[in-house]
Design a protein around this motif. Sequence first.
Motif, PDB file in Angstrom:
ATOM      1  N   GLU A  33       0.838  -1.203   0.000  1.00 27.12           N
ATOM      2  CA  GLU A  33       0.000   0.000   0.000  1.00 27.12           C
ATOM      3  C   GLU A  33       0.877   1.260   0.000  1.00 27.12           C
TER       4      GLU A  33
ATOM      5  N   LYS B  56       2.632   1.684  -3.394  1.00 28.95           N
ATOM      6  CA  LYS B  56       1.737   2.250  -4.399  1.00 28.95           C
ATOM      7  C   LYS B  56       1.615   3.762  -4.241  1.00 28.95           C
TER       8      LYS B  56
ATOM      9  N   PRO C 170      -6.105   4.339  -1.189  1.00 31.95           N
ATOM     10  CA  PRO C 170      -5.659   3.163  -0.440  1.00 31.95           C
ATOM     11  C   PRO C 170      -6.822   2.260  -0.042  1.00 31.95           C
ATOM     12  N   LYS C 171      -6.524   0.962   0.047  1.00 32.07           N
ATOM     13  CA  LYS C 171      -7.541   0.003   0.448  1.00 32.07           C
ATOM     14  C   LYS C 171      -7.552  -0.230   1.958  1.00 32.07           C
TER      15      LYS C 171
ATOM     16  N   ALA D 295      -5.281  -5.692   6.413  1.00 32.66           N
ATOM     17  CA  ALA D 295      -4.317  -6.249   5.457  1.00 32.66           C
ATOM     18  C   ALA D 295      -4.468  -7.755   5.337  1.00 32.66           C
TER      19      ALA D 295
ATOM     20  N   GLU E  33      -7.555  -8.454   3.354  1.00 31.99           N
ATOM     21  CA  GLU E  33      -7.274  -8.169   1.942  1.00 31.99           C
ATOM     22  C   GLU E  33      -6.486  -9.317   1.323  1.00 31.99           C
TER      23      GLU E  33
END
Length: 122
Positions: A33, A36, A82-83, A105, A108
Motif C-alpha cells: 500500500e 503504491k 488506499p484500500k 491487510a 485483503e
Amino acid sequence: MLPALAGANLIYGLGMVESGMTFDFGQLVIDNEFAKMIRYVLGGIPVNDETLAVDVTKDVGPFKDFLSHPATYKHMRIQSQPKIINRQGIDRWMADGSKTMYEKATIERSEERRVGKECRSR
C-alpha cells in the motif's frame, strides 16, 4: 519516500519483519500500500489551472463552499485510493468495526488468495 525521490528504483524488505528474519503476508500488503502511494507521487501530480480550480475559485469567491462544487468531485479521485489505510474519522472507523491496519491487510490478503484460487481453477 526520500530514496525514491532521489532516484532509487528498488524497495527492499516488503513484508519483512524482525530485521528481515521473518516474512509476513499481512505486512507485505501494508508495505505494498505504501509502495503504491510512493509510485503515485513519483508519477507526478497534475498541477494546472483545471486541477487548481482557478476559474472555480474566481466563480465561488472567498469564504464560500468549494467542497460541493462539481469540480471538486471531478478531481477528488486523482489522489491515491488506499484500500487499508483509514482516512475516515474515528467515529466512522469505530462504526466499521475498529479494525487495525494489520487486520484489514490480512483480510485483503485472504480475499486476494481466494480470487487467485478461483482464477486458477477455471
